[in-house]
Design a protein around this motif. Structure first.
Motif, PDB file in Angstrom:
ATOM      1  N   THR A  77      -1.038  -1.757   5.291  1.00 18.96           N
ATOM      2  CA  THR A  77      -2.480  -1.654   5.507  1.00 18.96           C
ATOM      3  C   THR A  77      -2.887  -2.881   6.312  1.00 18.96           C
ATOM      4  O   THR A  77      -2.514  -4.004   5.956  1.00 18.96           O
ATOM      5  CB  THR A  77      -3.225  -1.628   4.168  1.00 18.96           C
ATOM      6  N   PRO A  78      -3.603  -2.725   7.420  1.00 20.97           N
ATOM      7  CA  PRO A  78      -3.887  -3.868   8.301  1.00 20.97           C
ATOM      8  C   PRO A  78      -4.431  -5.106   7.590  1.00 20.97           C
ATOM      9  O   PRO A  78      -3.990  -6.221   7.869  1.00 20.97           O
ATOM     10  CB  PRO A  78      -4.919  -3.287   9.282  1.00 20.97           C
ATOM     11  N   GLU A  79      -5.347  -4.901   6.662  1.00 16.23           N
ATOM     12  CA  GLU A  79      -5.995  -6.039   6.010  1.00 16.23           C
ATOM     13  C   GLU A  79      -5.064  -6.827   5.093  1.00 16.23           C
ATOM     14  O   GLU A  79      -5.350  -7.971   4.746  1.00 16.23           O
ATOM     15  CB  GLU A  79      -7.217  -5.561   5.222  1.00 16.23           C
ATOM     16  N   THR A  80      -3.951  -6.233   4.683  1.00 13.97           N
ATOM     17  CA  THR A  80      -3.014  -6.913   3.778  1.00 13.97           C
ATOM     18  C   THR A  80      -1.637  -7.082   4.412  1.00 13.97           C
ATOM     19  O   THR A  80      -0.651  -7.302   3.706  1.00 13.97           O
ATOM     20  CB  THR A  80      -2.876  -6.131   2.451  1.00 13.97           C
ATOM     21  N   SER A  81      -1.577  -7.004   5.726  1.00  9.16           N
ATOM     22  CA  SER A  81      -0.276  -7.004   6.395  1.00  9.16           C
ATOM     23  C   SER A  81       0.490  -8.308   6.194  1.00  9.16           C
ATOM     24  O   SER A  81       1.716  -8.284   6.038  1.00  9.16           O
ATOM     25  CB  SER A  81      -0.446  -6.721   7.886  1.00  9.16           C
ATOM     26  N   CYS A 125      -0.962  -5.636  21.515  1.00 11.92           N
ATOM     27  CA  CYS A 125      -0.624  -6.116  20.178  1.00 11.92           C
ATOM     28  C   CYS A 125       0.792  -5.683  19.804  1.00 11.92           C
ATOM     29  O   CYS A 125       1.189  -4.554  20.077  1.00 11.92           O
ATOM     30  CB  CYS A 125      -1.592  -5.552  19.131  1.00 11.92           C
ATOM     31  N   ALA A 126       1.521  -6.590  19.181  1.00 13.85           N
ATOM     32  CA  ALA A 126       2.882  -6.284  18.716  1.00 13.85           C
ATOM     33  C   ALA A 126       2.818  -5.821  17.263  1.00 13.85           C
ATOM     34  O   ALA A 126       3.293  -6.501  16.356  1.00 13.85           O
ATOM     35  CB  ALA A 126       3.771  -7.508  18.858  1.00 13.85           C
ATOM     36  N   TYR A 127       2.235  -4.658  17.038  1.00 18.56           N
ATOM     37  CA  TYR A 127       2.080  -4.152  15.674  1.00 18.56           C
ATOM     38  C   TYR A 127       3.414  -3.712  15.066  1.00 18.56           C
ATOM     39  O   TYR A 127       3.691  -3.954  13.902  1.00 18.56           O
ATOM     40  CB  TYR A 127       1.113  -2.963  15.654  1.00 18.56           C
ATOM     41  N   ASP A 128       4.231  -3.038  15.866  1.00 14.44           N
ATOM     42  CA  ASP A 128       5.459  -2.417  15.356  1.00 14.44           C
ATOM     43  C   ASP A 128       6.636  -3.368  15.556  1.00 14.44           C
ATOM     44  O   ASP A 128       6.820  -3.923  16.646  1.00 14.44           O
ATOM     45  CB  ASP A 128       5.705  -1.094  16.080  1.00 14.44           C
ATOM     46  N   VAL A 167      -2.450 -10.288  11.981  1.00 20.10           N
ATOM     47  CA  VAL A 167      -1.589 -11.443  11.693  1.00 20.10           C
ATOM     48  C   VAL A 167      -1.817 -12.468  12.796  1.00 20.10           C
ATOM     49  O   VAL A 167      -1.247 -12.382  13.883  1.00 20.10           O
ATOM     50  CB  VAL A 167      -0.100 -11.052  11.627  1.00 20.10           C
ATOM     51  N   ARG A 168      -2.660 -13.426  12.513  1.00 22.31           N
ATOM     52  CA  ARG A 168      -2.965 -14.465  13.501  1.00 22.31           C
ATOM     53  C   ARG A 168      -1.872 -15.528  13.499  1.00 22.31           C
ATOM     54  O   ARG A 168      -1.060 -15.612  12.569  1.00 22.31           O
ATOM     55  CB  ARG A 168      -4.330 -15.082  13.197  1.00 22.31           C
ATOM     56  N   SER A 218       0.837  -1.198   0.000  1.00 19.60           N
ATOM     57  CA  SER A 218       0.000   0.000   0.000  1.00 19.60           C
ATOM     58  C   SER A 218       0.871   1.247   0.000  1.00 19.60           C
ATOM     59  O   SER A 218       0.463   2.308  -0.488  1.00 19.60           O
ATOM     60  CB  SER A 218      -0.935   0.000   1.212  1.00 19.60           C
ATOM     61  N   ARG A 219       2.066   1.134   0.571  1.00 15.18           N
ATOM     62  CA  ARG A 219       3.057   2.218   0.551  1.00 15.18           C
ATOM     63  C   ARG A 219       4.393   1.583   0.181  1.00 15.18           C
ATOM     64  O   ARG A 219       5.012   0.904   0.997  1.00 15.18           O
ATOM     65  CB  ARG A 219       3.151   2.910   1.912  1.00 15.18           C
ATOM     66  N   GLU A 220       4.839   1.775  -1.039  1.00  5.25           N
ATOM     67  CA  GLU A 220       6.064   1.131  -1.488  1.00  5.25           C
ATOM     68  C   GLU A 220       7.259   1.593  -0.655  1.00  5.25           C
ATOM     69  O   GLU A 220       7.421   2.792  -0.401  1.00  5.25           O
ATOM     70  CB  GLU A 220       6.281   1.417  -2.979  1.00  5.25           C
ATOM     71  N   PRO A 221       8.116   0.673  -0.216  1.00  5.06           N
ATOM     72  CA  PRO A 221       9.219   1.035   0.684  1.00  5.06           C
ATOM     73  C   PRO A 221      10.228   1.991   0.038  1.00  5.06           C
ATOM     74  O   PRO A 221      10.662   1.772  -1.097  1.00  5.06           O
ATOM     75  CB  PRO A 221       9.889  -0.315   0.980  1.00  5.06           C
ATOM     76  N   PHE A 222      10.582   3.046   0.781  1.00  8.71           N
ATOM     77  CA  PHE A 222      11.648   3.951   0.373  1.00  8.71           C
ATOM     78  C   PHE A 222      12.917   3.493   1.077  1.00  8.71           C
ATOM     79  O   PHE A 222      13.065   3.656   2.289  1.00  8.71           O
ATOM     80  CB  PHE A 222      11.323   5.397   0.729  1.00  8.71           C
TER      81      PHE A 222
END
Length: 274
Positions: free
Chosen positions: A127-131, A201-204, A167-168, A101-105
């Protein structure tokens, strides 16, 4: 509404004598005009950023390009690293286009004062749904960068949304970045990178590749910076800053950079589990 900008790597100028290079990642959550004008919130944001020598900032909303120049005015000191090269990864693989969703720089840093002299940072804000798919695709970015620059030391970091319902447990088997043991995860699945007391949650995350880089990590330096506790904020005050805590680690320097230019051997710390 201002557009959501890609993740931004700030090359910060440290104001402190350094025994190690601190590298951080922080989703500031909707960092736009409202936060910029909130003095107390901005004071906390600047204090958080000043702790770090390299900071990945996410969720900057700034169509007028005012926030980044303003931050740089508040940050000054001694330059510890420099940028060798950078490029935006183009997600145009046949049959697998537009995963990100955001190409890596991607940024290649040179760091003359650390044990490891150069490393590449690959940022990601999913994006959460495509993580799951986006985290997995980081391996393809790694292959592309390695072929392009012939580098060995890599840091992947950002808001991966790598936890809870996004991410289950059963999804990890489909993520190459996790299944290949050459990639070392510094922030564990049991960590909590969220500010709200009602979530855990360990999001980061931060992930490393390269034996030289991995060996250069200061033991016990990887983890979450709980700015709410550090600055004695209420939950409401902390959430005005962000709903995420920064994640970080430190790289050992070959010598300390001090005002009198003397060489100091850094003390070793006992390791702790991330």
């Amino acid at each position: 509404m201002s557009p959501l900008l890609p993740p931004l790597l700030l090359l910060l100028l440290s104001t402190q004598d350094a025994l190690a290079l601190r590298i951080c990642s922080f989703n500031v959550r909707s960092f736009g005009e409202a936060k910029k004008e909130d003095r107390s919130t901005m004071d906390v944001i600047v204090k958080i950023i000043k702790r770090c020598d390299i900071m990945l900032l996410m969720e900057i909303k700034d169509s007028n390009n005012m926030i980044c120049p303003m931050l740089m005015e508040k940050l000054n000191g001694e330059k510890l690293v420099s940028v060798k090269r950078s490029y935006l990864y183009r997600d145009h693989q046949d049959g697998d286009e537009d995963v990100f969703s955001r190409e890596p720089f991607v940024v290649w840093f040179q760091s003359p004062h650390t044990v490891v002299k150069d490393f590449v940072i690959i940022p990601l804000h999913t994006t959460p749904e495509t993580s799951v798919k986006e985290i997995d695709e980081l391996v393809d970015v790694y292959v592309d960068v390695k072929k392009r620059w012939k580098r060995e030391n890599f840091i992947f970091m950002g808001d991966f949304n790598a936890g809870c319902s996004y991410v289950r447990k059963k999804a990890w088997k489909n993520i190459r970045l996790r299944n290949d043991s050459s990639f070392i995860w510094l922030i564990g699945d049991g960590e909590d990178t969220t500010v709200r007391e009602s979530t855990h949650c360990a999001y980061d995350r931060i992930v490393l590749r390269g034996p030289e880089l991995i060996d250069a990590v200061v033991p016990g330096s990887n983890g979450i910076f709980n700015f709410q506790k550090a600055y004695k904020l209420t939950e409401e005050e902390a959430l005005a800053v962000s709903d995420h805590f920064p994640v970080e680690f430190r790289l050992r320097t070959s010598r300390a950079i001090t005002s009198n230019k003397k060489s100091v051997t850094p003390k070793k710390k006992k390791p702790r589990r991330s």
